[in-house]
Design an enzyme around this catalytic site. Structure first.
Site, mmCIF file in Angstrom:
data_model
loop_
_atom_site.group_PDB
_atom_site.id
_atom_site.type_symbol
_atom_site.label_atom_id
_atom_site.label_comp_id
_atom_site.label_asym_id
_atom_site.label_seq_id
_atom_site.Cartn_x
_atom_site.Cartn_y
_atom_site.Cartn_z
ATOM 1 N N SER A 258 0.803 -1.223 0.000
ATOM 2 C CA SER A 258 0.000 0.000 0.000
ATOM 3 C C SER A 258 0.833 1.269 0.000
ATOM 4 O O SER A 258 0.265 2.359 -0.118
ATOM 5 C CB SER A 258 -0.944 0.002 1.215
ATOM 6 N N HIS B 128 -0.869 5.773 8.291
ATOM 7 C CA HIS B 128 -0.807 4.507 7.564
ATOM 8 C C HIS B 128 -0.329 4.755 6.147
ATOM 9 O O HIS B 128 -0.298 5.887 5.664
ATOM 10 C CB HIS B 128 -2.188 3.855 7.565
ATOM 11 N N ASP C 283 -8.982 -4.203 3.213
ATOM 12 C CA ASP C 283 -7.707 -4.910 3.143
ATOM 13 C C ASP C 283 -7.512 -5.815 4.349
ATOM 14 O O ASP C 283 -7.075 -6.964 4.227
ATOM 15 C CB ASP C 283 -6.585 -3.872 3.060
ATOM 16 N N HIS D 262 -6.892 -9.756 4.430
ATOM 17 C CA HIS D 262 -5.673 -10.312 5.012
ATOM 18 C C HIS D 262 -5.995 -11.415 6.012
ATOM 19 O O HIS D 262 -5.276 -12.410 6.102
ATOM 20 C CB HIS D 262 -4.871 -9.218 5.725
ATOM 21 N N HIS E 55 -1.348 -10.031 -0.593
ATOM 22 C CA HIS E 55 -1.866 -9.246 -1.706
ATOM 23 C C HIS E 55 -1.796 -10.054 -2.999
ATOM 24 O O HIS E 55 -1.172 -11.116 -3.051
ATOM 25 C CB HIS E 55 -1.063 -7.962 -1.879
#
Length: 540
Positions: free
Chosen positions: A152, A215, A379, A383, A496
């Site tokens: 990301s 983030h 996400d 995950h 990912h």
């Protein structure tokens, strides 16, 4: 369908309770876990041999891609190619809103669409998310300079700064080696973001996220760092491998509060209070701050912006008069915010509510605004192989997009919805129309006659095999609201994927966001539409 509707409503109600008992999101959702750590918060010294920095090591970067001009040239060529086609729209965009569904693969979009319909008591496949109704769509190629499958950070640098860079890096060119502080501090290696371009044009700007303000995704709008995990000064020591000193490497939180363009943001809403407070004091959520330098960055922000306000809960945020307040920070958790299904609705604002308030504040600027708004926990759901949570986060993003549509003028506001990267989630087999998207495929079995889940991941924690390596019957297990969905490769956590992701656009010049494009072309197209930045613009 009535029975399915009732089951889905029950699962929706009890999921929050089940997950609250199983996990503490403020502990498990941090940098380490995102890269495959245990579900117990750990220090760097107790990581059982796992190196969270390994993501950025031993990967090749083509030499020509280390130069920002290489990427600018590609973006300009992609714009020129589109301008050779008939131009049905002459409108200039006054306002720009970029929505990001972090980890929102096209399969995730499809599954969320189906679930949305099934929660209404319908078969589901025929439904649509708000942004799926936009008039123009395209595809984004998400690879980064040294990564076939990105993270990301390098993707944020692409869709916010218009340059592809190395994995884990933010706001710098691929010429900077991993964990090289001197390289990331050198202005010649910096690349500016569309937020900075908007500010230079006199527009308002801001970031909204359900993760932390520091983030990877929101940081692409303002930070320049060799390592996305350098969120606080303490993190630099933790993740710097002994090569980095906070005295020579500016952490992301400090950059946000004290450097341009971050310090000029009109609105910032999300989680991550701990990154801004010293470890000698307790934050508003009962946890110690994370900073080792003793600096209270929130106090510093308040001194720099005496006309600004800080909000720590939903009521405070909703009480703010955004038409009069000049600047606003909202921090609603020590770390990332809670999954919507798990959040205390009395204390935690929704993404839709944060979106509305951000637009309210930014709209005061007569020159318009740029806002980055992220549904970051899609996400996290992927995950952790828990699509029942991730798909709900897509629904929350869809609501936020609809709110933006409702309160802005389509004649002067360009809205783009996209994702940074995909996840290897599949909708498999030949399930009949209306099959519970969160259940078992009732119309197919494996070679041993065992039914399998419609949704599956390539990599994850649970393969559900017996002592002979054969798949077990999941009929009862899948009814558990905290069920971890199957994967065929055993991993510490989900990963990912390198798939292309969707781009959905509406408003002035939205027709340009069609076809296949490099991810880093997105901000250049938005800048073209608004006549900002140093590249080609509609006003040329």
């Amino acid at each position: 369908m009535t029975k399915l509707y009732a089951i889905l409503l029950i699962l929706s109600t009890v999921t929050a309770v089940a997950w609250s008992a199983a996990f503490d999101i403020t502990e498990i959702h941090n940098q380490d876990q995102l890269l495959g750590r245990s579900t117990v918060a750990q220090t760097r010294d107790s990581m059982a041999g796992f190196d969270p920095n390994s993501l950025a090591k031993n990967k090749y970067t083509p030499p020509e891609e280390k130069n920002a001009e290489f990427w600018y040239d590609i973006a300009n060529a992609e714009i020129a190619k589109r301008l050779k086609l008939p131009q049905p729209d002459t409108r200039k965009a006054k306002n720009l809103i970029l929505f990001l569904g972090d980890g929102m693969s096209l399969t995730t979009v499809a599954a969320a669409r189906i679930l949305k319909g099934q929660l209404k008591g319908n078969t589901g496949e025929e439904d649509s998310l708000s942004f799926e109704n936009f008039p123009h769509t395209g595809l984004s190629r998400t690879y980064c300079s040294n990564a076939q499958v990105p993270d990301s950070a390098c993707t944020a640098t692409a869709y916010l700064c218009g340059v592809k860079t190395n994995i884990v890096a933010l706001g710098i060119t691929a010429a900077v080696n991993f964990n090289n502080c001197s390289g990331s501090e050198d202005p010649t290696n910096h690349v500016s973001s569309i937020a900075a371009w908007a500010q230079a044009a006199g527009k308002a700007s801001g970031i909204v996220t359900t993760t932390t303000l520091t983030h990877a995704s929101p940081s692409g709008a303002y930070a320049h760092t060799t390592n996305r995990f350098f969120e606080s000064d303490t993190d630099i020591v933790t993740y710097g491998e002994g090569e980095n000193d906070p005295a020579y490497c500016t952490d992301i939180a400090t950059q946000l509060i004290t450097q341009e363009p971050g310090k000029n943001f009109d609105v910032m809403l999300g989680g991550g209070m701990g990154k801004f407070l010293p470890n000698t004091i307790e934050d508003k959520f009962g946890k110690q701050g994370e900073r080792s330098d003793g600096v209270n960055l929130l106090s510093k922000w308040q001194s720099l912006h005496p006309d600004g306000a800080l909000a720590y809960n939903r009521n405070q945020l909703l009480s703010v008069n955004g038409t009069k307040l000049k600047r606003l920070i909202g921090l609603f958790n020590s770390g990332v915010m809670d999954f919507h299904k798990r959040a205390d609705a009395d204390l935690k604002p929704t993404l839709e509510e944060m979106t509305e308030k951000a637009i309210e504040v930014a709209s005061q600027n007569e020159n318009g605004y740029f806002l980055f708004i992220e549904g970051g926990l899609i996400d996290y759901g992927n995950h952790y192989n828990v699509p029942q949570l991730g798909l709900d986060e897509v629904h929350e993003l869809s609501k936020a997009v609809q709110k933006a549509l409702d309160i802005t003028d389509p004649e002067d506001t360009l809205i783009v919805v996209t994702s940074d990267h995909a996840h290897p989630l599949s909708i498999s087999g030949y399930p009949g129309r209306g099959t519970d998207i969160l259940g078992l495929n009732q119309h197919d079995t494996d070679v041993n006659g065992v039914k399998y889940a419609t949704l599956n991941y390539a990599v994850g924690m649970e393969q559900y095999l017996d002592e002979n390596g054969q798949r077990v019957d999941l009929t009862e297990k899948i009814k558990d609201p905290s069920f971890l969905y199957p994967s065929y490769i055993k991993g510490a956590i989900g990963v990912h994927a390198g798939d292309d992701v969707g781009i959905f656009a509406t408003g002035p010049q939205s027709h340009l966001f069609s076809g296949m494009m490099q991810q880093h072309t997105i901000p250049h197209l938005m800048a073209y539409a608004a006549c900002i930045g140093d590249g080609p613009t509609l006003c040329d």
